[in-house]
Write an enzyme that holds these catalytic residues in place. Structure first.
Site, mmCIF file in Angstrom:
data_model
loop_
_atom_site.group_PDB
_atom_site.id
_atom_site.type_symbol
_atom_site.label_atom_id
_atom_site.label_comp_id
_atom_site.label_asym_id
_atom_site.label_seq_id
_atom_site.Cartn_x
_atom_site.Cartn_y
_atom_site.Cartn_z
ATOM 1 N N ARG A 36 7.862 16.122 -4.400
ATOM 2 C CA ARG A 36 8.743 17.209 -4.820
ATOM 3 C C ARG A 36 9.241 16.912 -6.226
ATOM 4 O O ARG A 36 9.452 15.744 -6.585
ATOM 5 C CB ARG A 36 9.967 17.320 -3.904
ATOM 6 C CG ARG A 36 9.725 18.028 -2.598
ATOM 7 C CD ARG A 36 9.504 19.533 -2.802
ATOM 8 N NE ARG A 36 9.282 20.201 -1.534
ATOM 9 C CZ ARG A 36 8.081 20.415 -0.979
ATOM 10 N NH1 ARG A 36 6.982 20.006 -1.586
ATOM 11 N NH2 ARG A 36 7.973 21.056 0.169
ATOM 12 N N HIS A 91 1.926 23.030 -8.431
ATOM 13 C CA HIS A 91 2.305 22.873 -7.020
ATOM 14 C C HIS A 91 1.204 23.429 -6.104
ATOM 15 O O HIS A 91 1.431 24.359 -5.326
ATOM 16 C CB HIS A 91 3.647 23.570 -6.721
ATOM 17 C CG HIS A 91 4.273 23.094 -5.437
ATOM 18 N ND1 HIS A 91 5.629 22.977 -5.258
ATOM 19 C CD2 HIS A 91 3.725 22.702 -4.252
ATOM 20 C CE1 HIS A 91 5.879 22.538 -4.031
ATOM 21 N NE2 HIS A 91 4.741 22.377 -3.391
HETATM 22 P P1 NDP Z 1 6.130 12.378 6.383
HETATM 23 O O1 NDP Z 1 7.467 12.772 6.925
HETATM 24 O O2 NDP Z 1 5.002 12.231 7.330
HETATM 25 O O3 NDP Z 1 6.283 10.991 5.593
HETATM 26 C C1 NDP Z 1 7.360 10.715 4.772
HETATM 27 C C2 NDP Z 1 7.247 9.276 4.326
HETATM 28 O O4 NDP Z 1 8.310 9.019 3.394
HETATM 29 C C3 NDP Z 1 7.441 8.276 5.477
HETATM 30 O O5 NDP Z 1 6.603 7.177 5.293
HETATM 31 C C4 NDP Z 1 8.904 7.872 5.329
HETATM 32 O O6 NDP Z 1 9.210 6.580 5.835
HETATM 33 C C5 NDP Z 1 9.034 7.878 3.829
HETATM 34 N N1 NDP Z 1 10.451 7.992 3.443
HETATM 35 C C6 NDP Z 1 11.304 8.998 3.666
HETATM 36 N N2 NDP Z 1 12.519 8.720 3.174
HETATM 37 C C7 NDP Z 1 12.423 7.474 2.647
HETATM 38 C C8 NDP Z 1 13.357 6.606 2.005
HETATM 39 N N3 NDP Z 1 14.627 6.967 1.814
HETATM 40 N N4 NDP Z 1 12.919 5.418 1.598
HETATM 41 C C9 NDP Z 1 11.631 5.036 1.800
HETATM 42 N N5 NDP Z 1 10.691 5.811 2.403
HETATM 43 C C10 NDP Z 1 11.105 7.016 2.821
HETATM 44 O O7 NDP Z 1 5.796 13.416 5.234
HETATM 45 P P2 NDP Z 1 4.359 13.983 4.783
HETATM 46 O O8 NDP Z 1 3.474 12.838 4.470
HETATM 47 O O9 NDP Z 1 3.876 14.991 5.741
HETATM 48 O O10 NDP Z 1 4.778 14.780 3.459
HETATM 49 C C11 NDP Z 1 5.435 14.130 2.384
HETATM 50 C C12 NDP Z 1 5.938 15.167 1.391
HETATM 51 O O11 NDP Z 1 4.855 15.709 0.656
HETATM 52 C C13 NDP Z 1 6.618 16.400 1.987
HETATM 53 O O12 NDP Z 1 7.941 16.125 2.371
HETATM 54 C C14 NDP Z 1 6.532 17.391 0.849
HETATM 55 O O13 NDP Z 1 7.688 17.304 0.041
HETATM 56 C C15 NDP Z 1 5.320 16.930 0.068
HETATM 57 N N6 NDP Z 1 4.223 17.910 0.100
HETATM 58 C C16 NDP Z 1 3.827 18.454 -1.082
HETATM 59 C C17 NDP Z 1 2.786 19.352 -1.111
HETATM 60 C C18 NDP Z 1 2.307 19.914 -2.403
HETATM 61 O O14 NDP Z 1 1.502 20.854 -2.410
HETATM 62 N N7 NDP Z 1 2.736 19.376 -3.533
HETATM 63 C C19 NDP Z 1 2.091 19.768 0.109
HETATM 64 C C20 NDP Z 1 2.575 19.130 1.288
HETATM 65 C C21 NDP Z 1 3.623 18.241 1.272
HETATM 66 P P3 NDP Z 1 9.052 6.233 7.400
HETATM 67 O O15 NDP Z 1 7.570 6.120 7.614
HETATM 68 O O16 NDP Z 1 9.752 4.931 7.544
HETATM 69 O O17 NDP Z 1 9.668 7.358 8.143
HETATM 70 C C1 OXD Z 2 4.576 21.626 1.482
HETATM 71 C C2 OXD Z 2 4.273 22.199 0.151
HETATM 72 O O1 OXD Z 2 5.627 20.998 1.622
HETATM 73 O O2 OXD Z 2 3.307 23.000 0.052
HETATM 74 O O3 OXD Z 2 3.777 21.831 2.407
HETATM 75 O O4 OXD Z 2 4.911 21.858 -0.832
#
Ligand code: NDP
Ligand code: OXD
Length: 313
Positions: free
Chosen positions: A228, A276
């Site tokens: 993000r 994005h």
């Molecule tokens: P998940 O919820 O599966 O994974 C999130 C990861 O971040 C986990 O490993 C989590 O740790 C870690 N995390 C969260 N908070 C912290 C913290 N404070 N400190 C350290 N690690 C942290 O998310 P996804 O993989 O499904 O998606 C990740 C992000 O990708 C989404 O939230 C979205 O913002 C973005 N996204 C962007 C897209 C785009 O088109 N640009 C498309 C899709 C998603 P833990 O494993 O310990 O829980």
């Molecule tokens: C998502 C995105 O979070 O598209 O899936 O950004």
């Protein structure tokens, strides 16, 4: 009993068509287009819903977020206290893996420099470290990062990751605040796939950039962010690209989207900007996911991938 759809800037006609095809027996209505009684809405299927819409649905039972990141929906201060289900979808994960792999390879194999040479009709072979000598670190190791890491590892890169909690994984995991500096200190290419929460806001700043490894095969660190825009301090990234503390970067997300045409990042050196689009939600695939979940819920089975609101993701 109605399922209400809002899609913000995504094509609502594609989405409503896909939902009706995936689940023909259900009444889907499109907010802003179809007439509906708010009291009849049991499910909300949303991407960036207009603030105030969800609180206005008195019989809402479940919110399905049509993307993986839930920061937009959680920003509504009056969000109803019902389960919020996020998107976990192989199709989405594979798209993100494509984008991440593309960026890693482009920076590693000096794609921007060769493009520049081509524009100048210049024939010159550059340094070519092998993938096994390049360390790729994933900041956030959830569904999307793990999928991408599998392919990046298969290409031969050394892969590690940082997450909130320790976990068993097939790559070295650094966890929590204490793990961040050691993780960054052994990372040449940083891939940010964190959710945006209070704990992660602007985590990618000058301090983090300066903590990245500088002794690697690429001659300087590279930043890749598809999480993000709110995760990054854009002034700090720009300064680091200009003065060379970052050798290169790829940004798919920005504090303000669309990125304003006069934003200085457009002119930053060694930066790849995408709008994005690293992983777009596929209406057909997501419709099947939501339809399966609604059917399971109605059979009395638990919903899966429900967001933990205290963690914020
Ligand atoms: P998940 O919820 O599966 O994974 C999130 C990861 O971040 C986990 O490993 C989590 O740790 C870690 N995390 C969260 N908070 C912290 C913290 N404070 N400190 C350290 N690690 C942290 O998310 P996804 O993989 O499904 O998606 C990740 C992000 O990708 C989404 O939230 C979205 O913002 C973005 N996204 C962007 C897209 C785009 O088109 N640009 C498309 C899709 C998603 P833990 O494993 O310990 O829980
Ligand atoms: C998502 C995105 O979070 O598209 O899936 O950004």
């Amino acid at each position: 009993m109605t399922a209400l759809l809002t899609t913000a800037n995504w094509s609502s006609s594609h989405w409503i068509k896909a939902l009706r095809a995936a689940d023909p027996g259900r009444n889907f209505v499109l907010h802003g287009v179809d007439e509906y009684d708010p009291a009849s809405v049991r499910y909300a299927l949303t991407w960036k819903p207009p603030e105030g819409l969800l609180p206005s649905l008195p019989n809402l039972e479940v919110i399905f977020n049509l993307g993986a990141g839930v920061d937009a929906v959680l920003s509504d201060p009056d969000l109803p206290d019902v389960p919020l289900v996020r998107l976990v979808d192989e199709n989405l994960a594979d798209r993100m893996t494509e984008w991440v792999t593309w960026q890693v390879l482009t920076h590693h194999r000096q794609g921007l420099a060769y493009l520049d040479q081509q524009h100048n009709r210049l024939w010159r072979v550059r340094e070519q470290p092998i993938a096994a000598d390049v360390r790729v670190g994933f900041l956030g190791y959830g569904v999307l990062a793990q999928n991408a890491a599998g392919i990046v590892r298969a290409l031969g890169y050394q892969v590690s990751a940082w997450s909130r909690s320790p976990k068993e994984a097939d790559v070295p995991i650094f966890a929590g605040e204490a793990g961040l500096a050691p993780f960054l200190g052994q990372t040449d290419i940083l891939v940010v796939l964190l959710p945006l929460t209070d704990a992660t806001r602007e985590i990618v700043d000058a301090r983090l950039i300066d903590a990245l490894a500088r002794d690697g095969a690429l001659g300087g660190p590279v930043l890749i962010n598809a999480g993000r825009g709110g995760l990054q301090n854009e002034d700090d990234i720009l300064a680091a690209l200009v003065d060379g503390r970052l050798k290169g970067a790829s940004l798919d997300v920005f504090q303000t989207e669309p990125l304003p045409t006069d934003h200085p990042l457009w002119g930053a050196p060694n930066l790849i900007i995408t709008p994005h689009c690293s992983a777009i939600s596929d209406p057909a695939s997501v419709s099947r996911y939501v339809s399966r979940q609604m059917a399971a819920y109605e059979r009395g089975e638990p919903l899966i991938n429900v967001v933990d609101r205290t963690r914020g993701y």
